[in-house]
Design an enzyme around this catalytic site. Structure first.
Site, PDB file in Angstrom:
ATOM      1  N   ASP A  99       0.859  -1.177   0.000  1.00 16.88           N
ATOM      2  CA  ASP A  99       0.000   0.000   0.000  1.00 16.88           C
ATOM      3  C   ASP A  99       0.899   1.231   0.000  1.00 16.88           C
ATOM      4  O   ASP A  99       1.868   1.290   0.761  1.00 16.88           O
ATOM      5  CB  ASP A  99      -0.867  -0.031   1.276  1.00 16.88           C
ATOM      6  CG  ASP A  99      -2.268   0.474   1.045  1.00 16.88           C
ATOM      7  OD1 ASP A  99      -2.401   1.626   0.590  1.00 16.88           O
ATOM      8  OD2 ASP A  99      -3.225  -0.267   1.317  1.00 16.88           O
ATOM      9  N   ASP A 198      -3.115   4.755  -2.064  1.00 15.59           N
ATOM     10  CA  ASP A 198      -4.138   5.288  -1.172  1.00 15.59           C
ATOM     11  C   ASP A 198      -4.541   6.725  -1.504  1.00 15.59           C
ATOM     12  O   ASP A 198      -3.684   7.571  -1.745  1.00 15.59           O
ATOM     13  CB  ASP A 198      -3.548   5.258   0.250  1.00 15.59           C
ATOM     14  CG  ASP A 198      -4.565   5.600   1.307  1.00 15.59           C
ATOM     15  OD1 ASP A 198      -5.493   4.807   1.478  1.00 15.59           O
ATOM     16  OD2 ASP A 198      -4.429   6.662   1.944  1.00 15.59           O
ATOM     17  N   GLU A 255      -6.648   4.011  -5.512  1.00 18.13           N
ATOM     18  CA  GLU A 255      -7.914   4.310  -4.853  1.00 18.13           C
ATOM     19  C   GLU A 255      -8.266   5.713  -5.324  1.00 18.13           C
ATOM     20  O   GLU A 255      -7.648   6.685  -4.893  1.00 18.13           O
ATOM     21  CB  GLU A 255      -7.758   4.283  -3.326  1.00 18.13           C
ATOM     22  CG  GLU A 255      -9.101   4.454  -2.652  1.00 18.13           C
ATOM     23  CD  GLU A 255      -9.013   4.820  -1.178  1.00 18.13           C
ATOM     24  OE1 GLU A 255      -9.920   4.443  -0.435  1.00 18.13           O
ATOM     25  OE2 GLU A 255      -8.043   5.484  -0.770  1.00 18.13           O
TER      26      GLU A 255
HETATM   27  C1  GLC Z   1      -8.043   5.219   2.348  1.00 25.58           C
HETATM   28  C2  GLC Z   1      -7.873   3.929   3.119  1.00 25.58           C
HETATM   29  C3  GLC Z   1      -8.480   4.093   4.473  1.00 25.58           C
HETATM   30  C4  GLC Z   1      -7.759   5.222   5.180  1.00 25.58           C
HETATM   31  C5  GLC Z   1      -7.764   6.504   4.349  1.00 25.58           C
HETATM   32  C6  GLC Z   1      -6.769   7.501   4.869  1.00 25.58           C
HETATM   33  O1  GLC Z   1      -9.371   5.495   2.092  1.00 25.58           O
HETATM   34  O2  GLC Z   1      -8.409   2.859   2.406  1.00 25.58           O
HETATM   35  O3  GLC Z   1      -8.446   2.915   5.224  1.00 25.58           O
HETATM   36  O4  GLC Z   1      -8.353   5.457   6.415  1.00 25.58           O
HETATM   37  O5  GLC Z   1      -7.415   6.266   3.009  1.00 25.58           O
HETATM   38  O6  GLC Z   1      -5.465   7.064   4.602  1.00 25.58           O
END
Ligand code: GLC
Ligand code: CA
Length: 574
Positions: A99, A198, A255
């Site tokens: 990640d 992320d 993401e």
């Molecule tokens: C993303 C992650 C989540 C986290 C957020 C802040 O959405 O998947 O788990 O809390 O980013 O890093």
């Protein structure tokens, strides 16, 4: 025509390291624990693992708050443990994806500590600070409250899009970007397969910092309006790609909530910033977009179908998709999508088949392959997730009763997916010999890996067979690379066709407990797979049993003009 890429054939398994397997009895999952369980993953048939953050962190957001990018969190193990994991996984032909959290760091990162200590330090430019005696604007952070936090002892604020302990990095600073690129290369040199990236659509901010129209009882406005998908973000993403990812044969899955479908080409097209992105539109169909968990939205299977198909068609136009029904931020898919039939094994299987044969990479989140359901908690004190606690308070502020607020949190809490993995029916499900950091799911004595592995008819066996059929079966080419097109169906059925210029396979999944009859497109008369029983064909109609999924193959080729595979081909072809 776009060349095929190695990662298009993967099946990914997502691990939440804190809750997967504890090797030393401290109640916290760790890297050695993952290594010990590799044979389980190999047996399931997955080919790549994505591990949520394992870096040094105060764990305020369970690792999404990094205090050292190049060190492993001591509770998870050492760098040698990680190297051993990569090597052992490699022996089993399993690749490891990490990640990458680069929108923010922890407030305990040395860069931030230095920036706090000395406003003249070069590290001050690594974060987003604003001078003044009041908050610079009315933006609300994703985890609640203002995005601005006061610097102790100075008339100054710093910005955090997520939690207070997650200050946003200042991507406008070229020097900061260089440090991040160097870190990315350092990890890729270690031989990992790539990254899940992320919150990447947050890295560019609206530099006018203007107030937005308030959208909640707190008088604030969701920060996504000024902190996400802002014009100009492409310059940073393009630079990062050229400087890092392009130089390795790696895979990147971003993401990227909020990317408009019209802009997908820039993200995942032939020269896109990433290999794939996650599209959250169908994951969040039960709550109003951009608002709290108490803003529930009624939905039907037809709504789910329309959202999934719109997503598939949009992604297909440009590139490859990353398909998921669960992750560490989402409730269990069984509870969310199946509602009252969440414990019907055949319903769980039909849901699995429906998303598994879509076009793109299937992602399986730990425990999904056992059909785990949401855990119900009786008090807000039982939650660990910072977002659950904030959402509870927000619901109360919006006028909900404590019971209602708790109900909404139970439905949506990220802790639903973060319970320890149940390996067996013994104490703490064999996850740990100590006491788990968070309570187990109640049903673990019945729902666990040992009770399902190798057992005919179990959900685990179903996943294993489905993975095998997709990866190694006779219709592999079509199921992996074929294009997709929706098929008209009755209200509780999701149906689509996968096709190449040589083959065509239609997939139906019945989400109702009733038998239904569906018209079959011309020539699709040969059943090739079903979730249970047999496919019943009568003339030009297919009878689907309660919660049954069926795949039919076309007997003859009817596509007159063969269409070459290319992400640029428009999707409304024959
Ligand atoms: C993303 C992650 C989540 C986290 C957020 C802040 O959405 O998947 O788990 O809390 O980013 O890093
Ligand atoms: Ca441990």
């Amino acid at each position: 025509m776009v060349e095929r890429q190695w990662w298009q054939e993967e099946v990914v398994y997502q691990i939440y390291p804190k809750s997967f397997s504890d090797s030393n009895g401290d109640g916290i999952g760790d890297l050695k624990g993952i290594t010990e369980r590799l044979d389980y993953l190999k047996d399931l048939g997955i080919t790549m693992v994505w591990i949520c953050p394992i870096y040094q962190s105060p764990m305020d957001d369970n690792g999404y708050d990094i205090s050292d990018y190049k060190r492993i969190a001591p509770e998870y193990g050492t760098m040698e443990d990680l190297e051993e994991l990569v090597e052992e996984a490699g022996k089993r032909k399993i690749k490891i994806m990490l990640d990458l959290v680069i929108n923010h760091t922890s407030d305990e990162h040395p860069w931030f500590k230095e920036a706090l200590r000395d406003a003249d330090s070069p590290h001050h430019e690594d974060y987003i600070f604003k001078k003044g005696s009041r908050r610079p604007n009315n933006w609300r952070s994703v985890f609640g409250g203002s995005v601005w936090e006061k610097v102790p002892g100075r008339e100054e604020y710093y910005l955090h899009s997520f939690g207070k302990k997650q200050p946003d990095l200042n991507w406008e600073n070229a020097g900061l970007r260089e440090k991040l690129y160097e870190m990315i290369d350092w990890w890729l040199e270690k031989g990992i397969a790539g990254f899940r990236i992320d919150a990447i659509t947050f890295i560019k901010k609206d530099l006018t910092w203007r107030d937005r129209e308030a959208d909640g009882a707190d008088g604030l406005a969701q920060c996504t309006k000024g902190c996400r998908n802002q014009p100009g973000i492409g310059v940073f993403l393009q630079e990062m790609k050229e400087r890092t990812f392009d130089r390795y044969p790696c895979v990147t899955v971003a993401e990227a909530p909020g990317v408009p479908y019209e802009e997908l080409g820039e993200y995942i097209g032939e020269k896109g910033y990433f290999s794939m992105i996650f599209d959250f539109r169908y994951a969040d169909l039960d709550i109003a977009s951009g608002s709290g968990w108490s803003k529930r939205v009624p939905w039907t299977i037809k709504d789910l179908r329309d959202k999934i198909m719109a997503s598939q068609m949009a992604l297909q136009k440009w590139g490859w998709s990353a398909n998921f029904i669960e992750n560490h931020d989402q409730p269990r898919a069984t509870t969310k999508y199946l509602r009252e039939s969440q414990q019907e094994p055949e319903a769980v299987k039909t849901l699995a088949a429906m998303y598994f044969f879509l076009r793109g990479l299937p992602f399986i989140y730990q425990g999904q392959e056992l059909g785990m359901v949401n855990a119900k908690r009786d008090s807000i004190q039982e939650f660990n997730d910072i977002s659950s606690i904030d959402q509870y308070e927000r619901s109360l502020a919006e006028g909900c009763t404590p019971e209602e607020a708790l109900h909404y949190v139970n439905l949506r809490s990220r802790d639903n997916a973060r319970v320890p993995f149940p390996w067996e029916d013994g104490q703490y499900g064999g996850f740990t010999t100590g006491k788990p950091w968070i309570a187990m799911a109640e049903e673990y004595p019945a729902v666990n890996a040992k009770a399902q592995v190798g057992v005919e008819g179990s959900i685990h066996t179903f996943y294993k067979e489905m993975i095998y059929f997709r990866q190694k079966g006779p219709y592999r080419e079509c199921l992996l690379y074929g294009r997709i097109q929706p098929i008209e169906s009755s209200a509780d059925v999701i149906a689509y066709r996968r096709y190449t210029d040589k083959e065509s396979i239609c997939c139906w999944s019945n989400f109702s407990g009733q038998t239904v009859r569906e018209p079959v497109p011309k020539g699709h008369t040969e059943p090739v797979w079903q979730s249970y029983g047999k496919a019943v064909l009568q003339g030009e109609s297919l009878e689907l049993g309660p919660y049954q999924s069926v795949l039919l193959k076309q007997q003859e080729i009817r596509i007159k003009k063969p269409v070459a595979f290319s992400p640029q081909t428009p999707y409304n072809l024959p």
